[in-house]
Enzyme design. Structure first.
Site: not given
Length: 204
Positions: A27, A64, A93, A174, A177
């Site tokens: 991502s 992801g 991840n 978050d 990102h």
């Protein structure tokens, strides 16, 4: 007539040495929660062209994806695009899910091996994770990248969020990102990091 020949030579020079860069990522490169045309890999070709390094950039990043997911997808991508250079931007991840560092190491090792086997140049990007996973795990995770770089004699590129993540206005809520506003900055940063490895004269 001379002008026509000059134009033909210009067009030839801009395409004959064009190379293909495959971005195998997650991502952080896929343009998370933004239009695909805003992601840094989409912005990269124009900057590289200005550096006289015409490059087709294939963004094979999926939000992801773990290193295992990237490994599973890689053989088809290599066969389909036959890239000159592959940027490996994977592992975040794995870390966020607490995977054992040896799993990350094994997957990245296989990815590098596959890329080299087809004659492409692998470039490994350093990935960092938040410190809340504990000092020992964080260090084991982080050290995986320079260790692989040394073992496989593969260039290690710095984490492209190193100067972005400290600026809250360039990060999503978050804290993981980068925003759309950060993408041009990342593209500029990556163009400079990639410059030594995108030498159009060396591409056959």
């Amino acid at each position: 007539m001379i002008r026509i020949l000059s134009l033909i030579m210009l067009l030839f020079s801009s395409t004959a040495f064009s190379q293909t860069l495959l971005v195998l990522g997650d991502s952080l490169s896929a343009g998370y929660q933004m239009p695909a045309d805003k992601s840094w890999p989409t912005l990269l070709p124009e900057i590289l062209a200005q550096q006289s390094q015409p490059t087709t950039v294939i963004n094979a990043s999926i939000s992801g994806d773990t290193s295992g997911n990237g490994l599973a997808r890689l053989p088809q991508l290599l066969a389909q695009y036959k890239p000159d250079v592959v940027l490996i931007e994977l592992g975040a991840n794995d870390g966020l899910r607490g995977f054992a560092p040896k799993i990350l190491r094994n997957n990245l090792s296989q990815i590098i091996t596959l890329i080299k086997k087809v004659g492409s140049q692998p470039l490994l990007m350093q990935i960092e994770i938040p410190p809340n996973y504990g000092k020992r795990y964080t260090e084991l995770f982080s050290n995986t990248y320079p260790n692989l770089s040394q073992s496989f004699n593969v260039p290690l590129l710095p984490f492209f969020l190193i100067d972005i993540i400290v600026k809250p206005q360039l990060m999503m809520k978050d804290g993981l990102h980068p925003t759309a506003e950060a993408q041009p900055l990342i593209a500029q940063f990556m163009a400079q990091q990639l410059k030594p490895y995108l030498n159009k004269e060396s591409v056959q």
